[in-house]
Design a protein around this motif. Structure first.
Motif, mmCIF file in Angstrom:
data_model
loop_
_atom_site.group_PDB
_atom_site.id
_atom_site.type_symbol
_atom_site.label_atom_id
_atom_site.label_comp_id
_atom_site.label_asym_id
_atom_site.label_seq_id
_atom_site.Cartn_x
_atom_site.Cartn_y
_atom_site.Cartn_z
ATOM 1 N N ARG A 146 -1.915 -2.021 2.104
ATOM 2 C CA ARG A 146 -1.604 -3.321 2.699
ATOM 3 C C ARG A 146 -1.613 -4.341 1.577
ATOM 4 O O ARG A 146 -2.622 -4.523 0.888
ATOM 5 N N GLU A 205 -4.795 -5.626 -0.356
ATOM 6 C CA GLU A 205 -5.864 -5.957 0.580
ATOM 7 C C GLU A 205 -6.578 -4.731 1.124
ATOM 8 O O GLU A 205 -7.768 -4.795 1.468
ATOM 9 N N THR A 211 3.636 -10.043 3.731
ATOM 10 C CA THR A 211 2.375 -9.339 3.958
ATOM 11 C C THR A 211 2.681 -8.129 4.824
ATOM 12 O O THR A 211 3.398 -8.239 5.813
ATOM 13 N N LYS A 255 -0.294 -8.297 -0.078
ATOM 14 C CA LYS A 255 0.152 -9.670 0.133
ATOM 15 C C LYS A 255 0.828 -10.095 -1.165
ATOM 16 O O LYS A 255 0.280 -9.884 -2.252
ATOM 17 N N ASP A 284 -2.155 -17.486 -0.279
ATOM 18 C CA ASP A 284 -1.930 -18.224 0.971
ATOM 19 C C ASP A 284 -1.891 -19.728 0.751
ATOM 20 O O ASP A 284 -1.238 -20.460 1.504
#
Length: 629
Positions: free
Chosen positions: A231, A470, A409, A233, A397
């Motif tokens: 995962r 992440e 993301t 971002k 972010d």
């Protein structure tokens, strides 16, 4: 070497500014001649000719400017890069001096009329009328930081070296033995018989029991594992993400098309062998002799032979000859043509078709290029702001929303696919996307994001990205119950494959034992293939069979596996090449080999002349060039 540059850089200015830059440095290097003796304060001495600092500085500045231009002015040369460029510049000057000395010693020279004519023929010096224009000439020199005296010196040296190299190449020709051997290798044909055993034709095996399926599953667990998923971002800054802030008008597209028109509109080119005859009767006799089968090496003797390679119609010495050449059928001796130069007998040996792409046909290509150019400054400015924000601890972010960033993301594998098997929606070009994914799978979970520059050769334009991982889901073997259908399908295919492999091996063994393919493959269809070429293959010939086919002796069999099954083939006939049936192809191979031999002769000559000049270089020459700037 110079001929190679002249072929690829189709202008005098390009030739002047790219003479012997990198190739000669690679061939000889500077280090092998550095000796601190007898230079008398000069950077180098070449057969008595002193190379002073200003001369080397000029070459260094040109190469440094070219390097800077190559990278769009975005790269500051490091000290190591400057040392390398200075070494190349000094090597260029040394080699050019050695060739000039050799040409002078041989009595070669360039008259003032020839020099003026050469200047007038440089297209970059032509004005709107298409003729030499003094204002254009002055502007080009000024824009390239070149004085007229220096231009004429470089041009004179180039003309001298062209004479020298032209004389070295004048008598070069590919030996007929070599030409024939290469032609035979490339044009030999082979005929084979084959029998195919497709997987689809094999009988279905009995249904497997649970023990067989379990054993298969246990032996191939890696085939039923989920890939590692991450995962991530990320933010992307690229021409595509800032495109909404950039307007591209029709005028922009038209201007870009005109600027690059030579790339999209190219005239047809032809290679031709030409003989010059004093009168029509002699021309007719030569044409008849040539058409009857006389080869070029024989018929050219004493008949003013000329070979033009990849020439446009405008490059021919006489309009009458050019018109006839571009109307002639390739590979045949054309009727004699008369021009103010005399009677010409010729044969076209190669045709390179031209292209004529309209603005509408290349509109999308130009739009991408213009977008990349217009976005460059904007992206560089925003990249600096992103870099500063990340260095200050700002999270992805919390990055400002006015920096042209595209954000994403999600979870993906190392191929960039989501868990559903579809490509993850990462903004930017394919090259930038691939670089981002590769970086993400080299990071550890929780590593802080850093702004990273994308591939420099991205055709969509330079881009940047920052990514953080992440979470990481390691690979895991799927339970057998979850993949039971795939296990059963692949077990069945393996059994069928083994069945057909055994059958094919049995046929192969029988043919090796003396049976014909028909006898060994009783009950199966034997196909005779059309003649196959080494590089062209043949209709119906499996690609996997082509290479083995050309390693067989006549009568020998072979066996290959294809995507659909197994194939057993036997070579039945070898068809040797016949140059008489393909004069155009034979001529192309001869021309290519002649050029290669000429390149070798020229390289050897330049090497020998440079060594004879006995260059002596001051030990601190390169540092002097760099430090003088």
């Amino acid at each position: 070497m110079l001929a190679t540059f002249r072929r690829h850089l189709n202008s005098w200015v390009a030739r002047l500014f790219f003479l012997l830059l990198v190739a000669t440095f690679v061939l000889w290097g500077v280090g092998d001649v550095i000796r601190n003796a007898g230079t008398d304060g000069a950077l180098a001495v070449v057969d008595g000719h002193k190379i002073e600092l200003p001369e080397a500085q000029e070459a260094y500045r040109r190469q440094l400017a070219q390097m800077t231009q190559m990278f769009g002015g975005k790269v500051d040369p490091t000290p190591e890069m400057k040392q390398g460029i200075a070494g190349q510049a000094l090597e260029q000057v040394i080699t050019q001096a050695a060739l000039n000395v050799a040409a002078t010693n041989m009595g070669l020279g360039v008259s003032e009329n020839a020099l003026r004519q050469a200047v007038a023929e440089i297209p970059n010096f032509h004005g709107p009328s298409g003729q030499f224009d003094r204002a254009t000439y002055d502007a080009v020199l000024r824009n390239n930081n070149m004085t007229e005296a220096r231009l004429l010196t470089l041009l004179r040296a180039d003309l001298l070296q062209r004479q020298l190299m032209g004389a070295a190449r004048a008598g070069v020709a590919s030996p007929e033995t070599l030409t024939k051997a290469v032609y035979d290798f490339q044009q030999e044909k082979r005929v084979a018989e084959m029998v195919q055993l497709p997987f689809s034709a094999a009988p279905a095996p009995p249904a497997p029991d649970d023990a067989q399926l379990t054993r298969w599953y246990e032996n191939h667990k890696e085939d039923y594992a989920t890939p590692e998923m991450r995962r991530i971002k990320a933010v992307v800054l690229s021409p595509q993400t800032v495109a909404h802030d950039i307007q591209i008008s029709d005028d922009d597209l038209k201007a870009a098309y005109e600027q690059r028109k030579a790339e999209f509109v190219q005239p047809e080119k032809r290679s031709v062998q030409v003989l010059l005859a004093p009168d029509e009767a002699k021309a007719q006799a030569l044409a008849a002799q040539w058409a009857a089968g006389a080869d070029w090496a024989t018929i050219q003797k004493g008949n003013g032979p000329v070979e033009l390679t990849d020439a446009t119609e405008a490059e021919f010495p006489a309009p009458e000859l050019a018109k006839a050449v571009f109307a002639a059928q390739p590979g045949t001796v054309a009727p004699p043509v008369h021009s103010p130069l005399g009677w010409h007998v010729f044969k076209v040996t190669k045709v390179s078709p031209g292209s004529d792409k309209t603005l509408d046909q290349v509109r999308d290509t130009l739009r991408v290029s213009i977008l990349a150019d217009k976005a460059s400054d904007l992206i560089d400015d925003d990249a600096g702001k992103v870099q500063d924000a990340l260095a200050g601890g700002t999270s992805l972010d919390d990055l400002p929303g006015d920096l042209g960033l595209g954000a994403v993301t999600g979870t993906l594998d190392a191929q960039g696919n989501t868990s559903a098997g579809k490509p993850a929606p990462i903004p930017g070009s394919d090259a930038l996307r691939s670089a981002l994914i590769a970086a993400a799978f080299q990071m550890k979970k929780g590593d802080l994001p850093q702004l990273t520059e994308g591939p420099k050769d991205d055709p969509a334009g330079q881009g940047y990205f920052a990514v953080t991982v992440e979470d990481i889901t390691p690979p895991a073997t799927k339970p057998m119950a979850e993949v039971i259908d795939a296990v059963r399908r692949e077990w069945t295919h393996d059994v069928i494959r083994h069945t057909q492999e055994v059958a094919a091996a049995r046929i192969l063994t029988a043919v090796k034992g003396g049976q014909t393919l028909d006898e060994a493959a009783a009950g199966l269809t034997v196909t005779t293939l059309p003649p196959a070429g080494r590089s062209t293959g043949a209709p119906g010939l499996p690609a996997q069979l082509l290479e083995p086919l050309f390693s067989l002796k006549q009568g020998e069999p072979t066996m290959v596996e294809t995507d659909d099954g197994f194939t057993v083939a036997a070579l039945t006939k070898i068809i040797p090449s016949d140059p008489n049936t393909d004069p155009l192809g034979y001529g192309q191979i001869r021309d290519a080999l002649t050029k290669a031999v000429g390149d070798d002769v020229q390289t050897v000559l330049v090497t020998a002349l440079r060594a004879r000049a006995n260059p002596r270089v001051q030990s601190g020459a390169i540092n002097s060039i760099v430090q003088s700037e």
